[in-house]
Every structure is written in C-alpha cells, then in structure tokens.
Design a protein around this motif. Structure first.
Motif, PDB file in Angstrom:
ATOM      1  N   LYS A  33       0.846  -1.197   0.000  1.00 61.97           N
ATOM      2  CA  LYS A  33       0.000   0.000   0.000  1.00 61.97           C
ATOM      3  C   LYS A  33       0.885   1.252   0.000  1.00 61.97           C
ATOM      4  O   LYS A  33       2.100   1.151   0.228  1.00 61.97           O
ATOM      5  CB  LYS A  33      -0.915  -0.017   1.221  1.00 61.97           C
ATOM      6  N   TYR A  37       4.958   1.702   0.367  1.00 57.30           N
ATOM      7  CA  TYR A  37       5.591   2.459   1.460  1.00 57.30           C
ATOM      8  C   TYR A  37       6.615   3.467   0.898  1.00 57.30           C
ATOM      9  O   TYR A  37       7.709   3.637   1.434  1.00 57.30           O
ATOM     10  CB  TYR A  37       6.253   1.520   2.467  1.00 57.30           C
ATOM     11  N   TRP A  79      -8.940  -3.647   0.428  1.00 60.56           N
ATOM     12  CA  TRP A  79      -9.898  -3.659   1.543  1.00 60.56           C
ATOM     13  C   TRP A  79     -10.414  -2.282   1.932  1.00 60.56           C
ATOM     14  O   TRP A  79     -11.293  -2.170   2.757  1.00 60.56           O
ATOM     15  CB  TRP A  79      -9.259  -4.325   2.754  1.00 60.56           C
ATOM     16  N   TRP A 159     -11.075 -12.144   8.041  1.00 63.16           N
ATOM     17  CA  TRP A 159      -9.847 -11.461   8.437  1.00 63.16           C
ATOM     18  C   TRP A 159     -10.108 -10.344   9.417  1.00 63.16           C
ATOM     19  O   TRP A 159     -11.263  -9.932   9.645  1.00 63.16           O
ATOM     20  CB  TRP A 159      -9.123 -10.929   7.189  1.00 63.16           C
ATOM     21  N   HIS A 161      -7.528  -6.980  11.600  1.00 62.35           N
ATOM     22  CA  HIS A 161      -6.229  -6.313  11.712  1.00 62.35           C
ATOM     23  C   HIS A 161      -5.984  -6.055  13.195  1.00 62.35           C
ATOM     24  O   HIS A 161      -6.895  -5.656  13.911  1.00 62.35           O
ATOM     25  CB  HIS A 161      -6.259  -5.008  10.922  1.00 62.35           C
ATOM     26  N   ALA A 203      -0.058  -8.697  10.832  1.00 57.89           N
ATOM     27  CA  ALA A 203       0.856  -7.940   9.986  1.00 57.89           C
ATOM     28  C   ALA A 203       2.269  -8.178  10.532  1.00 57.89           C
ATOM     29  O   ALA A 203       2.512  -9.192  11.184  1.00 57.89           O
ATOM     30  CB  ALA A 203       0.462  -6.464   9.965  1.00 57.89           C
ATOM     31  N   SER A 204       3.200  -7.259  10.282  1.00 57.02           N
ATOM     32  CA  SER A 204       4.602  -7.526  10.655  1.00 57.02           C
ATOM     33  C   SER A 204       4.775  -7.903  12.118  1.00 57.02           C
ATOM     34  O   SER A 204       5.441  -8.885  12.450  1.00 57.02           O
ATOM     35  CB  SER A 204       5.468  -6.295  10.371  1.00 57.02           C
ATOM     36  N   ARG A 219       0.205 -10.731   6.553  1.00 59.78           N
ATOM     37  CA  ARG A 219       0.316  -9.581   5.656  1.00 59.78           C
ATOM     38  C   ARG A 219       1.511  -8.725   6.107  1.00 59.78           C
ATOM     39  O   ARG A 219       1.369  -7.826   6.914  1.00 59.78           O
ATOM     40  CB  ARG A 219      -0.979  -8.765   5.693  1.00 59.78           C
ATOM     41  N   GLY A 221       4.239  -5.931   6.007  1.00 54.36           N
ATOM     42  CA  GLY A 221       4.531  -4.637   5.412  1.00 54.36           C
ATOM     43  C   GLY A 221       5.851  -4.098   5.914  1.00 54.36           C
ATOM     44  O   GLY A 221       6.929  -4.475   5.429  1.00 54.36           O
ATOM     45  N   ILE A 222       5.779  -3.285   6.953  1.00 50.34           N
ATOM     46  CA  ILE A 222       6.910  -2.442   7.342  1.00 50.34           C
ATOM     47  C   ILE A 222       8.219  -3.208   7.560  1.00 50.34           C
ATOM     48  O   ILE A 222       9.296  -2.725   7.204  1.00 50.34           O
ATOM     49  CB  ILE A 222       6.532  -1.581   8.587  1.00 50.34           C
TER      50      ILE A 222
END
Ligand SMILES: *Cc1c(COP(=O)(O)O)cnc(C)c1O
Length: 355
Positions: A33, A37, A79, A159, A161, A203-204, A219, A221-222
């Motif tokens: 996204k 980044y 999403w 799902w 978050h 996530a991470s 999922r 990311g960072i």
C-alpha cells in the motif's frame, strides 16, 4: 550525481524471503500500500513476489487494477473502499475484496460483474478501524452465505487487523477473531476442506512475535521495508536490511556549514529540530554531520571537524550504508514511525532501483 532516492530491490527480496521463511507454513501476503511504502509499487511488488510472497495487499481497487494492468497475476487483496469505488472491474480482474459491512457487501454483489466476487469478511477485533462490529457479524455472514448460494460472491476469507498495542491486546483480539470464525462455521461457512476461507489477522508485528496469530497467511509490510515494528529491537536486530537510501548533493559551502539539495519538500521532517524533535544527523565525507536547519528545498548541516567538503560532494541522508543513519534513526529523531519517513520520501527526487 544529483540528489536522489535509491531503492534496494535486493534488500527487499532478502527481507521478504526471511519473513516468508519465518512465517511458513503460513503464506506471505506482501503489503504494498501507499505506493509500496514510498518505494514505488510495481518494481517492489515484483521483487517481493520473486522472493516468496504469493499475494499482494494493495489497499484499494485503483491500486489493484494498476497491478493487474502491469501483468501481475497473483492474488490481490484490496480492503479500503470509498463511496465511489467501482467494484465491477476489480471483480472481473479477480481482485479479492475486503468487506466490512452489509452495505459494502451489497454494493459488491450488485456491481454487475461477470463472476462471483471473492470476498474476505472483516470482523472488528478491537482496532475500530472498520470491520464488522461483533453484534453485526452474524448478519454479515448470513448475507454473504445467501449471496454465495446465488453465485454473486464467494466467501474467500475471514480477516481482521491487530492494534499491536500490547501482547495482551493482540491475544484478546485473536480470541475475538476465533469466536467470529466459530460463529461463521456454525452458520454454514465451511471451516474444513477446499472451500474453506483463508483466515488472516497478523501484519509484521504479530507475524514476527506472535506465531499463533499467523493463521493461514501473514500480511507483512513495514518489516519487509527494513523498519522494525518494535521499540526494543531495530531492523538489523531482526535480520532486516534497509531498503531505501536518500542521497543529497552539496550545493553550497559557507564556512563550516554545508548546504544540501534536499529539504522538507523532499520529505525531510522539520520536526527533528522542533520542540519534540531530537536533532538529526546525516553522513557527509565519512562522518556524521549535525543538521542545523531544514528548509523547504535545502538542509544546512555542520561540516564535521577535520573533513573537507566541496560542491558536488554527496551526503547520505539515510540508508543502509556504513556509518549512515537509518530510516529508523530519522523516525526516532522526528518522534514518529518509520512508515511516515518512508511514505514522505520524496515524490520529487528521482528514484533509482538497484539490485
Ligand atoms: C498496512 C497493513 C498491513 C501491513 O502492516 P505492517 O505493520 O506494515 O506490516 C497489513 N494489513 C493491513 C490491513 C494493513 O493496513
């Protein structure tokens, strides 16, 4: 050379590959996204897929279609939907859609697509950033099952978050998630077998430290972008490398001050010098140089003692280079998070890809 951003695709591949190995047997969905980044969507998406991610989290439908238009055929997950999002092209392009409410579900089911929409139903597990409220969950599941029977949607995922506020919060959220999955199962969503929806939550942060929350896929990311999601360990401590460098040319020398050709308009946070800032440094002539002033287009820095600096010399503002500050250092100095430093990293500077 001129001031520029360099994206290290080899570092992205190494990071994604290490995270995918850590999370396995859970699969890796790579979060790209916000223009990956700040790194640039398509080259970074391809690097992540080369390294073992098997799907992409793209945020919204326009980004998903941009990825499809580039010929990338892996599963895509979008999403965040606006009131004016057109779902039909997304469904026809096989983009998996996160669904937070009955309204969204109905818009997707009546989009006029040629195939059943693959939907991932989102339960709010405490973050309160969309997702169905637990009291609305049975109605959402019931409506999705009904639409599935009519061939309008397929329940491809369930799902949520995590807030990542504390291990206890994440544990409570996982329990709420499991309760929501159980309700869906009791209502007729198959929780075994081929038509079973994928379950995803982490996530991470949880993907690295909370193995139970990895479920079917993480999922990431960072962390893949070389920034730790934790306060108590930096990215190198997690085995992650920095993925983005900012270089700045010296365009002026004035006594013991050098003027560099990047500024707040290139994403340098002026807040490093404000009341809550902690000062900042860059790497110049092999040494750390203190930042004295952040202008719109320039940085003024103190030339390190015992060094000579000339016009056209190159400073490293941040990046994975010996002696240089990291994105994480800048986030600390600006009292913000690494995501923000990366996301602000200029649209104005030319961006080069290596590795
Ligand atoms: C941003 C985001 C991710 C990735 O989060 P990181 O903390 O950067 O790993 C995963 N899932 C969703 C829904 C997100 O918005």
């Amino acid at each position: 050379m001129t001031s520029r951003i360099v994206v290290h695709l080899d570092a992205i591949r190494e990071n994604v590959s290490a995270l995918a190995a850590l999370a396995a047997p859970a699969r890796t969905m790579f979060a790209v996204k916000a223009d990956a980044y700040g790194h640039g969507l398509l080259p970074v998406a391809r690097a992540g897929l080369d390294a073992g991610a098997d799907s992409l989290a793209v945020l919204d439908v326009p980004a998903a279609l941009a990825v499809r238009d580039a010929g990338i055929e892996v599963p895509l997950f979008a999403w965040l939907h606006g009131a004016d999002t057109e779902f039909r092209p997304a469904i026809d392009s096989r983009v998996d859609l996160g669904v937070s409410s009955l309204r969204e579900l109905e818009r997707i089911a009546t989009a006029g697509a040629e195939r059943a929409a693959e939907v991932h139903l989102k339960i709010d597990t405490g973050l309160h950033r969309n997702g169905a409220d637990p009291k609305d969950w049975p109605a959402l599941v019931g409506a999705a099952l009904d639409l599935e029977r009519h061939g309008r949607v397929r329940i491809a995922g369930i799902w949520s978050h995590l807030a990542d506020a504390s291990p206890a919060d994440d544990r409570a959220a996982l329990d709420r998630f499991r309760a929501a999955v159980d309700i869906a199962g009791e209502m007729g969503v198959p929780l075994e077998g081929e038509r079973r929806p994928v379950l995803h939550l982490a996530a991470s942060s949880a993907g690295i430290r909370f193995p139970e929350a990895r479920l079917d896929l993480v999922r990431f990311g960072i962390a893949a972008y070389g920034v730790s999601p934790f306060d108590d360990v930096d990215a190198p401590g997690l085995g992650m490398r920095g993925t983005l460098s900012m270089f700045a040319d010296v365009i002026g020398v004035d006594g013991d001050v050098a003027v560099l050709e990047v500024g707040s308009a290139d994403g340098i946070p002026p807040s490093v010098l404000g009341a809550s800032g902690r000062g900042a440094e860059i790497l110049l002539a092999g040494s750390r140089a203190a930042v004295l002033e952040v202008g719109l287009d320039t940085l003024r820095v103190r030339i390190p003692e015992g060094t000579t600096v000339a016009l056209g010399d190159e400073a490293v503002v941040y990046g994975p280079h010996a002696g240089a500050p990291s994105v994480e250092d800048w986030a600390h100095w600006a009292a913000t998070i690494g995501d923000e430093i990366l996301a602000r990293s200029s649209r104005r500077l030319p961006r080069h890809y290596t590795g």
